[in-house]
Structure formats: C-alpha cells, structure tokens
Design a protein around this motif. Structure first.
Motif, PDB file in Angstrom:
ATOM      1  N   LYS A  11       0.826  -1.204   0.000  1.00 52.18           N
ATOM      2  CA  LYS A  11       0.000   0.000   0.000  1.00 52.18           C
ATOM      3  C   LYS A  11       0.861   1.255   0.000  1.00 52.18           C
ATOM      4  O   LYS A  11       0.546   2.244  -0.673  1.00 52.18           O
ATOM      5  CB  LYS A  11      -0.920   0.002   1.216  1.00 52.18           C
ATOM      6  N   LYS A  12       1.940   1.208   0.771  1.00 59.87           N
ATOM      7  CA  LYS A  12       2.851   2.353   0.777  1.00 59.87           C
ATOM      8  C   LYS A  12       3.460   2.560  -0.600  1.00 59.87           C
ATOM      9  O   LYS A  12       3.634   3.696  -1.059  1.00 59.87           O
ATOM     10  CB  LYS A  12       3.953   2.138   1.820  1.00 59.87           C
ATOM     11  N   ASN A  13       3.791   1.440  -1.254  1.00 60.68           N
ATOM     12  CA  ASN A  13       4.349   1.530  -2.600  1.00 60.68           C
ATOM     13  C   ASN A  13       3.326   2.102  -3.568  1.00 60.68           C
ATOM     14  O   ASN A  13       3.667   2.892  -4.456  1.00 60.68           O
ATOM     15  CB  ASN A  13       4.801   0.152  -3.068  1.00 60.68           C
ATOM     16  N   ASP A  14       2.039   1.716  -3.376  1.00 62.14           N
ATOM     17  CA  ASP A  14       0.974   2.277  -4.206  1.00 62.14           C
ATOM     18  C   ASP A  14       0.912   3.792  -4.050  1.00 62.14           C
ATOM     19  O   ASP A  14       0.788   4.535  -5.034  1.00 62.14           O
ATOM     20  CB  ASP A  14      -0.383   1.672  -3.815  1.00 62.14           C
ATOM     21  N   PHE A  15       0.975   4.241  -2.799  1.00 53.21           N
ATOM     22  CA  PHE A  15       0.927   5.683  -2.556  1.00 53.21           C
ATOM     23  C   PHE A  15       2.143   6.367  -3.172  1.00 53.21           C
ATOM     24  O   PHE A  15       2.042   7.455  -3.747  1.00 53.21           O
ATOM     25  CB  PHE A  15       0.876   5.956  -1.054  1.00 53.21           C
ATOM     26  N   SER A  16       3.294   5.711  -3.054  1.00 56.71           N
ATOM     27  CA  SER A  16       4.508   6.268  -3.643  1.00 56.71           C
ATOM     28  C   SER A  16       4.373   6.372  -5.160  1.00 56.71           C
ATOM     29  O   SER A  16       4.810   7.363  -5.772  1.00 56.71           O
ATOM     30  CB  SER A  16       5.706   5.387  -3.281  1.00 56.71           C
ATOM     31  N   LEU A  17       3.736   5.363  -5.778  1.00 54.08           N
ATOM     32  CA  LEU A  17       3.522   5.404  -7.219  1.00 54.08           C
ATOM     33  C   LEU A  17       2.617   6.566  -7.606  1.00 54.08           C
ATOM     34  O   LEU A  17       2.868   7.272  -8.591  1.00 54.08           O
ATOM     35  CB  LEU A  17       2.919   4.093  -7.704  1.00 54.08           C
ATOM     36  N   LEU A  18       1.560   6.774  -6.833  1.00 55.02           N
ATOM     37  CA  LEU A  18       0.654   7.892  -7.133  1.00 55.02           C
ATOM     38  C   LEU A  18       1.383   9.228  -7.030  1.00 55.02           C
ATOM     39  O   LEU A  18       1.212  10.115  -7.874  1.00 55.02           O
ATOM     40  CB  LEU A  18      -0.540   7.871  -6.176  1.00 55.02           C
ATOM     41  N   THR A  19       2.191   9.359  -5.980  1.00 59.99           N
ATOM     42  CA  THR A  19       2.962  10.593  -5.810  1.00 59.99           C
ATOM     43  C   THR A  19       3.928  10.788  -6.971  1.00 59.99           C
ATOM     44  O   THR A  19       4.069  11.885  -7.531  1.00 59.99           O
ATOM     45  CB  THR A  19       3.734  10.560  -4.484  1.00 59.99           C
ATOM     46  N   GLY A  20       4.600   9.700  -7.358  1.00 63.59           N
ATOM     47  CA  GLY A  20       5.539   9.774  -8.469  1.00 63.59           C
ATOM     48  C   GLY A  20       4.854  10.069  -9.786  1.00 63.59           C
ATOM     49  O   GLY A  20       5.395  10.809 -10.630  1.00 63.59           O
ATOM     50  N   LEU A  21       3.639   9.526  -9.972  1.00 68.64           N
ATOM     51  CA  LEU A  21       2.916   9.767 -11.215  1.00 68.64           C
ATOM     52  C   LEU A  21       2.486  11.229 -11.323  1.00 68.64           C
ATOM     53  O   LEU A  21       2.542  11.830 -12.404  1.00 68.64           O
ATOM     54  CB  LEU A  21       1.699   8.850 -11.301  1.00 68.64           C
ATOM     55  N   ARG A  22       2.037  11.784 -10.219  1.00 72.72           N
ATOM     56  CA  ARG A  22       1.674  13.209 -10.240  1.00 72.72           C
ATOM     57  C   ARG A  22       2.875  14.064 -10.637  1.00 72.72           C
ATOM     58  O   ARG A  22       2.756  14.996 -11.444  1.00 72.72           O
ATOM     59  CB  ARG A  22       1.134  13.638  -8.871  1.00 72.72           C
ATOM     60  N   LYS A  23       4.024  13.741 -10.090  1.00 69.26           N
ATOM     61  CA  LYS A  23       5.238  14.480 -10.442  1.00 69.26           C
ATOM     62  C   LYS A  23       5.584  14.287 -11.918  1.00 69.26           C
ATOM     63  O   LYS A  23       5.975  15.239 -12.607  1.00 69.26           O
ATOM     64  CB  LYS A  23       6.397  14.024  -9.558  1.00 69.26           C
TER      65      LYS A  23
END
Length: 589
Positions: A326-338
């Motif tokens: 789940k943390k990795n999912d959140f990290s992916l979302l943050t990275g995708l926004r960037k």
C-alpha cells in the motif's frame, strides 16, 4: 463535560482514569492554579489531586515532590468523604493525621485544607489542597477565595475533558485520548483492536432521511451493545463515526475470531422500535510496543481494518507485506503526479490493428507506459487501477489525449493518416463538456474527429451512468469512432450492444485465444461474430499471437486483428518503419 457520573460507576471510573493520566497541556494549566492559590492564600504548598479506589494522584503541585500516596496516608480522604471543604488547623493534634509520615517527618505538614473538585452533578473526582509547615487558621474571606479557586479548577477540568478528549455523541474517550493513553497506560507489549460497525454512505443516507438525532442514537447504542457483547474490562474509545477501539495485552486470550463470533448478529437501535443489523469488520494492529508512536500503532490497526473491508473479511491482523504494498501504491501515485507535472517518464506506444481482408494497417491503439526514475518500467496494470480512484485520472487522460493528438499531427506531416484510439474511463465521458473540448483539440491541430477513436473501459459503470452514455452520444455525433473494449471478458451483457453507441467491438483475448484448440470456444466466437456482424459492427479480435488463430478468425468473419502475431506495441519511430514495411507487403503475417 464530566456529567452523569453519579448514576454510572463505570463512567466515573473512566473519567477518573482520564484525569489521573499524564497530560502535559492540562497539568501545565493546573500548575498555574496551584501557584495562584499559594500566592492568594500565602501558603508554601498547594496541589491538585485525583483519587480512585486505591491511591491519590498528585497532578500539579507547588513545592512538593510527592506524586502519589496511598489512601491510608492521604489527607484528602476526609475531604472526599464529606464532599465539602475540610480544614485541619493543626495536623499534630488531629487523631487521624498525627501518625502520617508527612506529619512526623520533615518537612512537617502542620496545616491542611482541602476542597473537593466536583462535576456538574456533584460527584467529587479530586481535590484542591493547601498545606503549611505551621498551624494556621483561615479567615472567612480566605475560605471563600479557596473555594472559588476549587470551583475554577473543577470548571477547567470539565471543559478540558469535554473539548479535547471526549466524543460528544457517545461520551466515550475519543481518538486523541486514546493516543495519549497508549503512551501512558499501555502494557510493554500490546495490540490495538479497532471495530467498524456501519457503512458510512448508509449512515449519511440515514441522516438525510431521519436526521442526525437518529444517527446519534444509533452510535450511542452501538457503544453500549459492543461493551455488553464483549463484556469489556478494557477502556473503549470512539475513534471515528461508527468506529470503536481498545488496546489490550498481546497475550490476551480474546482472538479476533472469538471477538467476531461474540459480535455476530449484533444490532443497535435507531429508536426503541427500529433495530439495525451492524456490519462488523475488525482490524488488529498486531504486536506493538512503546518504541512505536501511537499514531503508527493506530495506522496499523486502521490498515488491517481497511484490508478486511476491501477483501470482505470479518477481521484481519496487520500484515507488513500488504502494508508495504500500500505504501508503494501511494509512492507510485505521488511519483505519477510528479511525472505529469514535469512531463517526464510517461510515454505512449502504439499497437497496430490489421484488416484480415486486405492485410493493411487500419489504425493503432495508444498504450500508456511509464519509466519510473527509480523502479524502471512500471506496468499500467499496477498504476492505472490506483489512478482510477483519484482525481489524477482526469490529468492522466488529458495527457494521453494531448500526446496522441500531437503524434497524429506529426504522422500527418509525414504523410501517414493512421487513426489512433485511446482508452477512456466512464468518468471521462461523464464530464459535461468533454465532447466539445475533444473536438476543439482536434480542430486546433487541423485534424478530423474520425482520426481519433475512443475505447470504452468500465462498461458496466458506463451503463450505470446516464451522463457517460450521453457523453458517448455527443462524441459519436461529432464523428469520433467508438470501440467497446474487452467484449467477452468477465461479465458481458448483450444489452451493451443496444445501449452504447459503438462502431467497433473488440473481442477479448480470453474468448479468442483457444479457438484453434477448443471446439466450444470456436463455436462461441463464431456465433458472437455472426451476431455482431448482423448488427453492423466492425469486429476486432485482440491478443492474437499465432497465424493459425488469424486464419480461423478470418474464416469466422472477423474484420480486424490486433496482437503479437503482427506486432508488439511500438514507439512512434519504430511504428513508422514497421508501417512502411507492412504497406509494401500487406499479405505477410
């Protein structure tokens, strides 16, 4: 407020437990009261105490080092028993006090005065006390000042209790109180258990129909029913609307399965005549200790709870592996926004569509790819499902459309008029001005809408959304081609064919991949294609990987094929090279 304690012994104990626990902000304010009492009454010592059945706890003191005493050595026992101000001018001469250690050992306490700290309904929960090393007599004015100060302290404690640490509906300690109590009171090794009792959208609908009073009645009865069913000795906390929690020793015999069984069939009442079945899910933080922050402990319990809800399990214990995911999912979302903001890492590849009649390329499908700066290539199957649940989906859709249109323009300038299809979700079609905006983007690029096709994902959601269906109608009126993606996968309803305005039906790989080896699959595909052709749809089979399947699909009347048998998804430059080579010899596989 500290109310109803006279009629509820368990509530009184819970309130005293809260008061006797350490709270830096509260105790710092109490120090100001004890300092003021010393100044106004010209006393060397003053303290505020809370008392339970075993001890007296000193919460704030001036010129005193004692933090707690047994009741047998507590001057304030008399004050609490009498429920009013109690004054002992000389403790040495008092038969109950003369043997106290505080009286017989330095610094000698010779004078004591205590005033009870009372709740609004008159229950004494502690005392305000002043002490002196010399015998004293207080004047009527001093006694009035002393009792006024005690009243102010009582009022402060009631406000502190109500505003900061009590859930105003259930009157249970709230989440903030629980986080503090974990720090102060929890065992060396413990676990936090959290229970979710009601689906929040349903609660909001109930409030809409019946009013908030009905919801509040339900929440109060929930708390009562849970404590009754579980026969709880631990403190129950109200940590969110319809969510309750407690912490207990990690070796407590009450397993999650046992708790779930005890709560099976539990109901709470909106009013005396209307019971409601509670939908119980339970999350367990797993073993925790005081090296972990209370916020992290709560997060683990909530993580386990949400995992139980999403998997439709009655209960789950925190799983570090799932949590990391789940943390990795959140990290992916943050990275995708960037990546979207910087237009870096995202790119499109294009998979050709081939006419089975002519062998020519009829178009390409734009497929999104992401080269992450740390993780390398991230598959769309990992990040698209995450994005679909957020507002980021709209930004991602805009990015795909803009880059696909740019690519169409570049190919046109090189003499290639190759239609491109893009995948869109129901939320995209539901936007009121989507068709107008898309048409304007095409015209701004000097392109006709027929060069851009849209492929419908989330078909069932499309059917549930009148706005999305209207959006499709508007796109079709403007000349955009519309494809239904993944027909035949999962649950495909034939009603799709008459409710959604489509041009192309894409047969999912799951129903075409076995036609070369499985007679039943072949019969199904043949009849599906026959039906679709009778309805004047273009039929495209996707995921085709061998020439034998191509031949069968051609014989069955399929119009177009997409798959590795012809080409993998290609970047724009490679696609151009492949396209020109294909046109030179369109009959080859």
């Amino acid at each position: 407020m500290l109310t109803d304690l006279s009629s509820d012994e368990s509530k009184k104990r819970a309130a005293i437990d809260l008061l006797k626990n350490h709270d830096e902000v509260r105790d710092e304010a109490l120090k100001k009261y004890t300092r003021l009492a010393c100044q106004l009454l010209k006393m060397p010592m003053c303290f505020v105490s809370v008392m339970d059945d075993e001890k007296q706890y000193i919460k704030s003191a001036q010129n005193m080092a004692v933090t707690e005493t047994t009741l047998s050595e507590a001057f304030c026992t008399n004050t609490m028993e009498q429920g009013e101000t109690y004054i002992c001018p000389d403790t040495v001469r008092h038969p109950d006090f003369s043997h106290y250690q505080a009286v017989t050992e330095a610094p000698f306490v010779r004078f004591y005065a205590g005033s009870p700290l009372k709740t609004q309904d008159g229950v004494a929960v502690g005392t305000l006390c002043v002490l002196d090393t010399q015998p004293r007599v207080l004047s009527d004015e001093q006694i009035e000042i002393f009792e006024t100060l005690a009243g102010l302290v009582s009022g402060f404690l009631a406000s502190w209790h109500a505003v900061g640490y009590i859930d105003i509906v259930t009157l249970l300690p709230n989440r903030q109180r629980m986080l503090k109590d974990i720090t102060v009171s929890a065992e060396d090794t413990f676990k936090l258990i959290i229970i979710d009792c009601i689906d929040m959208p349903f609660a909001y609908e109930m409030a809409r129909s019946l009013g908030m009073t009905a919801v509040e009645n339900l929440l109060r009865d929930m708390a009562v029913q849970i404590q009754s069913r579980l026969q709880m000795s631990a403190q129950l906390y109200a940590v969110a609307v319809g969510r309750f929690a407690w912490f207990t020793h990690v070796n407590d015999g009450a397993t999650l399965e046992n708790i779930s069984l005890r709560l099976r069939g539990i109901q709470a009442r909106i009013n005396p005549e209307v019971p409601l079945d509670l939908d119980i899910h339970i999350g367990d933080s797993g073993p925790c200790d005081k090296t972990m922050t209370p916020v992290e402990i709560l997060r683990r319990a909530v993580s386990a709870l949400h995992e139980a809800i999403s998997r439709e399990h009655r209960f789950m214990t925190f799983d570090a592996t799932l949590d990391d995911r789940k943390k990795n999912d959140f990290s992916l979302l943050t990275g995708l926004r960037k990546a979207l903001q910087e237009d870096r890492g995202l790119y499109l590849v294009y998979q050709p569509k081939i006419s089975l009649a002519t062998g020519l390329v009829t178009g390409v499908e734009a497929l999104l790819r992401w080269k992450h700066s740390e993780h390398g290539e991230v598959l769309p199957g990992l990040f698209i499902p995450l994005v679909e649940r957020t507002s980021l989906m709209r930004e991602l859709t805009e990015w795909v459309i803009d880059h696909a249109i740019t690519q169409l323009s570049q190919w046109r300038d090189r003499g290639i008029l190759l239609p491109v299809s893009v995948n869109l979700a129901a939320s995209d079609f539901s936007r009121p001005d989507f068709a107008d905006e898309l048409e304007q983007k095409m015209y701004n690029a000097g392109l006709t809408p027929a060069l851009l096709a849209v492929e419908c994902l989330e078909t069932e959601r499309m059917l549930e959304s009148p706005a999305a269906l209207h959006g499709l109608e508007m796109l079709k009126l403007r000349g955009f081609k519309i494809s239904l993606d993944d027909f035949g996968s999962g649950y495909s309803n034939i009603n799709y064919l008459r409710q959604i305005p489509m041009d192309v039906i894409k047969l999912d790989r799951s129903i075409v991949s076995n036609i070369a080896s499985d007679k039943a699959s072949r019969i199904i595909v043949r009849n599906v294609i026959r039906l679709l052709k009778q309805l004047d749809y273009v039929v495209l089979a996707e995921g085709v990987e061998d020439e034998k399947t191509v031949g069968m699909l051609r014989a069955l009347g399929c119009d177009e094929v997409q798959g590795y048998v012809y080409s993998r998804p290609l970047n724009p430059r490679d696609l151009e090279v492949w396209y020109h080579a294909r046109n030179e010899d369109p009959v080859k596989p």
